[in-house]
Design a protein around this motif. Sequence first.
Motif, PDB file in Angstrom:
ATOM      1  N   ALA A 192     104.618 -95.805 114.233  1.00 38.70           N
ATOM      2  CA  ALA A 192     104.057 -96.104 115.553  1.00 38.70           C
ATOM      3  C   ALA A 192     103.631 -94.829 116.261  1.00 38.70           C
ATOM      4  N   LYS A 193     104.400 -93.762 116.101  1.00 38.75           N
ATOM      5  CA  LYS A 193     104.071 -92.515 116.782  1.00 38.75           C
ATOM      6  C   LYS A 193     102.800 -91.886 116.226  1.00 38.75           C
ATOM      7  N   VAL A 194     102.586 -91.975 114.932  1.00 43.35           N
ATOM      8  CA  VAL A 194     101.359 -91.385 114.390  1.00 43.35           C
ATOM      9  C   VAL A 194     100.151 -92.200 114.842  1.00 43.35           C
ATOM     10  N   ILE A 195     100.321 -93.517 115.006  1.00 44.21           N
ATOM     11  CA  ILE A 195      99.229 -94.330 115.556  1.00 44.21           C
ATOM     12  C   ILE A 195      98.932 -93.898 116.986  1.00 44.21           C
ATOM     13  N   LEU A 196      99.965 -93.687 117.787  1.00 47.11           N
ATOM     14  CA  LEU A 196      99.766 -93.248 119.169  1.00 47.11           C
ATOM     15  C   LEU A 196      99.058 -91.894 119.218  1.00 47.11           C
ATOM     16  N   ARG A 197      99.413 -91.010 118.306  1.00 50.50           N
ATOM     17  CA  ARG A 197      98.768 -89.692 118.308  1.00 50.50           C
ATOM     18  C   ARG A 197      97.302 -89.804 117.904  1.00 50.50           C
ATOM     19  N   MET A 198      96.989 -90.708 116.988  1.00 49.18           N
ATOM     20  CA  MET A 198      95.589 -90.923 116.621  1.00 49.18           C
ATOM     21  C   MET A 198      94.816 -91.517 117.796  1.00 49.18           C
ATOM     22  N   LEU A 199      95.461 -92.405 118.549  1.00 51.06           N
ATOM     23  CA  LEU A 199      94.809 -92.966 119.734  1.00 51.06           C
ATOM     24  C   LEU A 199      94.613 -91.897 120.803  1.00 51.06           C
ATOM     25  N   SER A 200      95.559 -90.970 120.882  1.00 44.30           N
ATOM     26  CA  SER A 200      95.464 -89.888 121.862  1.00 44.30           C
ATOM     27  C   SER A 200      94.321 -88.933 121.524  1.00 44.30           C
ATOM     28  N   TYR A 201      94.262 -88.521 120.276  1.00 46.70           N
ATOM     29  CA  TYR A 201      93.163 -87.688 119.786  1.00 46.70           C
ATOM     30  C   TYR A 201      92.889 -88.066 118.345  1.00 46.70           C
ATOM     31  N   PRO A 202      91.662 -88.430 118.047  1.00 45.01           N
ATOM     32  CA  PRO A 202      90.479 -88.295 118.906  1.00 45.01           C
ATOM     33  C   PRO A 202      90.030 -89.588 119.601  1.00 45.01           C
ATOM     34  N   ILE A 203      90.711 -90.729 119.338  1.00 49.27           N
ATOM     35  CA  ILE A 203      90.197 -92.019 119.810  1.00 49.27           C
ATOM     36  C   ILE A 203      89.977 -92.035 121.320  1.00 49.27           C
ATOM     37  N   MET A 225      99.578-101.559 115.190  1.00 53.84           N
ATOM     38  CA  MET A 225     100.749-101.313 116.030  1.00 53.84           C
ATOM     39  C   MET A 225     101.586-102.585 116.173  1.00 53.84           C
ATOM     40  N   THR A 226     100.936-103.728 116.257  1.00 50.48           N
ATOM     41  CA  THR A 226     101.682-104.991 116.363  1.00 50.48           C
ATOM     42  C   THR A 226     102.356-105.345 115.043  1.00 50.48           C
ATOM     43  N   THR A 227     101.837-104.799 113.938  1.00 47.44           N
ATOM     44  CA  THR A 227     102.504-104.986 112.647  1.00 47.44           C
ATOM     45  C   THR A 227     103.776-104.161 112.582  1.00 47.44           C
ATOM     46  N   VAL A 228     103.723-102.977 113.205  1.00 45.65           N
ATOM     47  CA  VAL A 228     104.874-102.074 113.188  1.00 45.65           C
ATOM     48  C   VAL A 228     105.953-102.522 114.163  1.00 45.65           C
ATOM     49  N   THR A 229     105.537-102.990 115.343  1.00 44.10           N
ATOM     50  CA  THR A 229     106.503-103.423 116.350  1.00 44.10           C
ATOM     51  C   THR A 229     106.032-104.714 116.992  1.00 44.10           C
ATOM     52  N   ALA A 230     106.916-105.682 117.104  1.00 43.11           N
ATOM     53  CA  ALA A 230     106.551-106.983 117.669  1.00 43.11           C
ATOM     54  C   ALA A 230     106.321-106.909 119.170  1.00 43.11           C
ATOM     55  N   ASN A 231     106.924-105.918 119.834  1.00 45.27           N
ATOM     56  CA  ASN A 231     106.810-105.775 121.284  1.00 45.27           C
ATOM     57  C   ASN A 231     106.128-104.449 121.604  1.00 45.27           C
ATOM     58  N   PHE A 263      94.312-104.364 127.199  1.00 43.13           N
ATOM     59  CA  PHE A 263      93.975-105.097 128.421  1.00 43.13           C
ATOM     60  C   PHE A 263      92.474-105.204 128.683  1.00 43.13           C
ATOM     61  N   THR A 264      91.685-104.263 128.206  1.00 42.87           N
ATOM     62  CA  THR A 264      90.238-104.360 128.441  1.00 42.87           C
ATOM     63  C   THR A 264      89.535-105.136 127.336  1.00 42.87           C
ATOM     64  N   LYS A 265      90.084-105.103 126.122  1.00 45.58           N
ATOM     65  CA  LYS A 265      89.501-105.861 125.008  1.00 45.58           C
ATOM     66  C   LYS A 265      90.195-107.207 124.816  1.00 45.58           C
ATOM     67  N   ASP A 266      91.311-107.392 125.560  1.00 44.82           N
ATOM     68  CA  ASP A 266      92.073-108.637 125.515  1.00 44.82           C
ATOM     69  C   ASP A 266      92.491-108.991 124.082  1.00 44.82           C
ATOM     70  N   ILE A 267      93.152-108.037 123.420  1.00 48.09           N
ATOM     71  CA  ILE A 267      93.656-108.288 122.071  1.00 48.09           C
ATOM     72  C   ILE A 267      95.155-108.027 122.044  1.00 48.09           C
ATOM     73  N   CYS A 268      95.831-108.687 121.115  1.00 46.78           N
ATOM     74  CA  CYS A 268      97.268-108.491 120.877  1.00 46.78           C
ATOM     75  C   CYS A 268      98.111-108.783 122.113  1.00 46.78           C
ATOM     76  N   THR A 269      97.607-109.573 123.049  1.00 45.28           N
ATOM     77  CA  THR A 269      98.374-109.868 124.258  1.00 45.28           C
ATOM     78  C   THR A 269      99.602-110.729 123.946  1.00 45.28           C
ATOM     79  N   GLU A 270      99.579-111.382 122.783  1.00 45.07           N
ATOM     80  CA  GLU A 270     100.745-112.176 122.393  1.00 45.07           C
ATOM     81  C   GLU A 270     101.945-111.292 122.066  1.00 45.07           C
TER      82      GLU A 270
END
Length: 377
Positions: A192-203, A225-231, A263-270
């Motif tokens: 999850a942390k490496v995904i967050l870092r990819m989202l931070s830079y460069p995404i 991210m939802t595959t890695v953590t349910a919440n 919240f802007t793309k309205d995905i994974c809200t479940e």
Amino acid sequence: MAAQFLAKLTVMVTDRNVEGLLAQIGRSDDAELLAANAWDIVPLLCACLTQPVAEQHPALLYACDALLEKVAGCGSAKELLIMLLEQADAFSDECKYRALLKALRVTLLRLPLHKASFLDIVFPPLYAHIETLPLPEGINELEDEEFELLQSDPTHASLHEALTNLTDLIEAVALKLNETTGNVAPSRKVVAKVILRMLSYPIASLDLETDSPMTELALRLVNLMTTVTANLFVVDSWLMEGEEDDTSASLVLGVCCLFYIVFTKDICTESLPAVLTPVYVLYMQEVAVQQAMVDKSSLVVLKALGLFTALLHRLPDASVEYVLDSQRYKELPQRLINIMVYNRMKTVRQRALTAMKIYVSKLTVDGRYYFFSAYGE
């Protein structure tokens, strides 16, 4: 026997004997020889996994790539992991990076992934390469439809390819973790942390409003991210734990980008707990939003404004009364004002003005009184 095998293989590579190398890949009786010589074979093959070889001898590149992937499935997975990571200093070449990711995938999936230590030594050097990749020149000076020009930018294409290759590895690991028994929570946190870092830079520093392969990749990362953590809100708890690593700027900006997409793309809200009130959700995201608002990249600021506005829209009008009691929230209006006045992108300045109007509409009568008393001048 092992020495003769290595000498034969070295001659094949040196002479660019593609047919011989392909024949070697198809053999099923050489696993022990490949494992015995792996420490020599891995650097031998990696030396051929370069962009010049790809341009001048593409068949040789393909053969060495496929043979390296075969070697990754032979012998001790722990030792092979070290061998492959020793080539990390060669990640400056995209061909080598792509090939090593494929080999690392084979090796990693042979290891017990409930031990987070394996992932802890693999993902940092892989992401470190991503951090060295430059953004397209002048990206923070583009406006609206001008972002479509990025699709033909070679720097943007190279960035997308590297991110896609790393995402493929992350996906394979995430799916393997779902099949692994035992305590895999620490391993999930590493992924999850490496995904967050990819989202931070460069995404976070790229345009995600235009429909593009990069936008699709960002959506894919959020779904992973939802595959890695349910919440999904578990990432906010990491920031609140106060661990030095978890509160680093990269993770905070990654959280902002994550929830901007949600919240802007309205995905994974479940994957969001339904019991949390909109006001509480706004409070949880306040740290990430405020940090992103002061980022040097206008596109990061744009995502902070997008997330902030989306969270405000979820609140009833005149429903927020305690916000001005928080020192941190008192900084929000000033940061919005700074963006409206000083940001060089017209779109960002306009979004900040819109966010300010919505923000004021969500305050109670008392809240508006204190707001205009402090900022009315």
